[in-house]
Design an enzyme around this catalytic site. Sequence first.
Site, PDB file in Angstrom:
ATOM      1  N   ASP A  61    -126.227  48.871 -15.983  1.00 44.60           N
ATOM      2  CA  ASP A  61    -126.048  47.798 -16.973  1.00 44.60           C
ATOM      3  C   ASP A  61    -126.440  46.401 -16.496  1.00 44.60           C
ATOM      4  O   ASP A  61    -125.698  45.437 -16.736  1.00 44.60           O
ATOM      5  CB  ASP A  61    -124.600  47.797 -17.479  1.00 44.60           C
ATOM      6  CG  ASP A  61    -124.205  49.097 -18.163  1.00 44.60           C
ATOM      7  OD1 ASP A  61    -125.004  50.050 -18.147  1.00 44.60           O
ATOM      8  OD2 ASP A  61    -123.083  49.175 -18.699  1.00 44.60           O
ATOM      9  N   HIS A 109    -125.108  49.332 -27.754  1.00 44.49           N
ATOM     10  CA  HIS A 109    -124.193  49.453 -28.886  1.00 44.49           C
ATOM     11  C   HIS A 109    -124.873  49.196 -30.232  1.00 44.49           C
ATOM     12  O   HIS A 109    -125.711  48.294 -30.336  1.00 44.49           O
ATOM     13  CB  HIS A 109    -123.056  48.431 -28.762  1.00 44.49           C
ATOM     14  CG  HIS A 109    -122.204  48.572 -27.543  1.00 44.49           C
ATOM     15  ND1 HIS A 109    -121.735  49.776 -27.086  1.00 44.49           N
ATOM     16  CD2 HIS A 109    -121.702  47.639 -26.686  1.00 44.49           C
ATOM     17  CE1 HIS A 109    -120.979  49.577 -26.011  1.00 44.49           C
ATOM     18  NE2 HIS A 109    -120.956  48.293 -25.744  1.00 44.49           N
ATOM     19  N   CYS A 121    -117.984  49.199 -15.912  1.00 42.25           N
ATOM     20  CA  CYS A 121    -118.927  50.316 -15.954  1.00 42.25           C
ATOM     21  C   CYS A 121    -119.289  50.864 -14.581  1.00 42.25           C
ATOM     22  O   CYS A 121    -119.500  52.071 -14.438  1.00 42.25           O
ATOM     23  CB  CYS A 121    -120.153  49.925 -16.763  1.00 42.25           C
ATOM     24  SG  CYS A 121    -119.716  49.746 -18.517  1.00 42.25           S
ATOM     25  N   ASP A 123    -125.811  49.545 -21.568  1.00 42.71           N
ATOM     26  CA  ASP A 123    -124.841  49.522 -22.645  1.00 42.71           C
ATOM     27  C   ASP A 123    -125.673  49.295 -23.909  1.00 42.71           C
ATOM     28  O   ASP A 123    -126.471  48.356 -23.972  1.00 42.71           O
ATOM     29  CB  ASP A 123    -123.892  48.337 -22.381  1.00 42.71           C
ATOM     30  CG  ASP A 123    -122.473  48.572 -22.838  1.00 42.71           C
ATOM     31  OD1 ASP A 123    -122.025  49.733 -22.879  1.00 42.71           O
ATOM     32  OD2 ASP A 123    -121.785  47.575 -23.155  1.00 42.71           O
ATOM     33  N   HIS A 163    -121.774  42.485 -27.873  1.00 44.63           N
ATOM     34  CA  HIS A 163    -122.652  42.401 -26.694  1.00 44.63           C
ATOM     35  C   HIS A 163    -123.547  43.634 -26.669  1.00 44.63           C
ATOM     36  O   HIS A 163    -123.197  44.673 -27.228  1.00 44.63           O
ATOM     37  CB  HIS A 163    -121.818  42.337 -25.405  1.00 44.63           C
ATOM     38  CG  HIS A 163    -120.982  43.561 -25.192  1.00 44.63           C
ATOM     39  ND1 HIS A 163    -119.766  43.748 -25.817  1.00 44.63           N
ATOM     40  CD2 HIS A 163    -121.206  44.691 -24.470  1.00 44.63           C
ATOM     41  CE1 HIS A 163    -119.274  44.924 -25.473  1.00 44.63           C
ATOM     42  NE2 HIS A 163    -120.127  45.527 -24.669  1.00 44.63           N
ATOM     43  N   LYS A 198    -126.016  54.301 -23.256  1.00 47.23           N
ATOM     44  CA  LYS A 198    -124.644  54.804 -23.437  1.00 47.23           C
ATOM     45  C   LYS A 198    -123.891  53.979 -24.453  1.00 47.23           C
ATOM     46  O   LYS A 198    -124.296  52.862 -24.783  1.00 47.23           O
ATOM     47  CB  LYS A 198    -123.907  54.794 -22.100  1.00 47.23           C
ATOM     48  CG  LYS A 198    -123.633  53.411 -21.575  1.00 47.23           C
ATOM     49  CD  LYS A 198    -122.864  53.496 -20.284  1.00 47.23           C
ATOM     50  CE  LYS A 198    -122.717  52.135 -19.636  1.00 47.23           C
ATOM     51  NZ  LYS A 198    -121.965  51.164 -20.458  1.00 47.23           N
TER      52      LYS A 198
HETATM   53  C1  VGL Z   1    -119.215  46.750 -19.811  1.00 48.47           C
HETATM   54  C2  VGL Z   1    -117.523  45.637 -20.895  1.00 48.47           C
HETATM   55  C3  VGL Z   1    -117.940  46.131 -22.103  1.00 48.47           C
HETATM   56  C4  VGL Z   1    -119.938  47.047 -18.533  1.00 48.47           C
HETATM   57  C5  VGL Z   1    -119.647  47.271 -21.016  1.00 48.47           C
HETATM   58  O1  VGL Z   1    -121.138  47.423 -18.571  1.00 48.47           O
HETATM   59  O2  VGL Z   1    -119.312  46.898 -17.444  1.00 48.47           O
HETATM   60  N1  VGL Z   1    -118.152  45.946 -19.752  1.00 48.47           N
HETATM   61  N2  VGL Z   1    -119.000  46.951 -22.147  1.00 48.47           N
HETATM   62 ZN    ZN Z   2    -119.980  47.461 -23.990  1.00 54.30          ZN
END
Ligand code: VGL
Ligand code: ZN
Length: 190
Positions: A13, A57, A138, A55, A74, A99
């Site tokens: 990420d 979404h 993550c 990430d 985000h 993911k």
């Molecule tokens: C993450 C918060 C929300 C991460 C992803 O990649 O660590 N943290 N979504």
């Molecule tokens: Zn996230």
Amino acid sequence: MALKTGDALLIVDVQNDFCPGGALAVPEGDAVVPILNRWIAEAEDTGVPVFASRDWHPPNHISFKERGGPWPPHCVQGTEGAAFHQDLKLPRDAQIISKATDPNADSYSAFGGTNLADRLRRAHVKHLWIGGLAQDYCVRATALDAIREGFAVHVITDATRAVNVKPGHGDRALEEIRHAGGVLEETVQR
Ligand code: VGL
Ligand code: ZN
């Protein structure tokens, strides 16, 4: 750095929204980029595969505040915030793992709801070297799942940064990983 056959590099990420100026900025998140670039170069030199999770979404994701989740919106699919940091030098053949793509399910782990474990086994990976963001979300969840999946896990501690919603969360995450059998490693200067 001593990557060898049977290893893989897993970059978690490293996306704009987790870097300074992003929607869910991790303090010093972008500091991992030059360090990871050195690991990527080493992986390319040694023929070790590189995996990069993101990430990813949908706009109405369950983890967003408007749906009662903990986070501001985000890493919305296709946006600049969801793009990898522009200085991250991913190899052309890096395997990308998207993911948390289901509007109604979140996963901090790159193994959750993805075929990452199968892809790693298909590549005959035994040892996973993990860095990226965020250390206390993550990276933590991914490292713990990797250990459960039977991989030998090495977390590159200087190649990760924590959100630290509460002070110490990042350090606690590393301790949990170590306790579960992961090895904490620092990039050795050469
Ligand atoms: C993450 C918060 C929300 C991460 C992803 O990649 O660590 N943290 N979504
Ligand atoms: Zn996230």
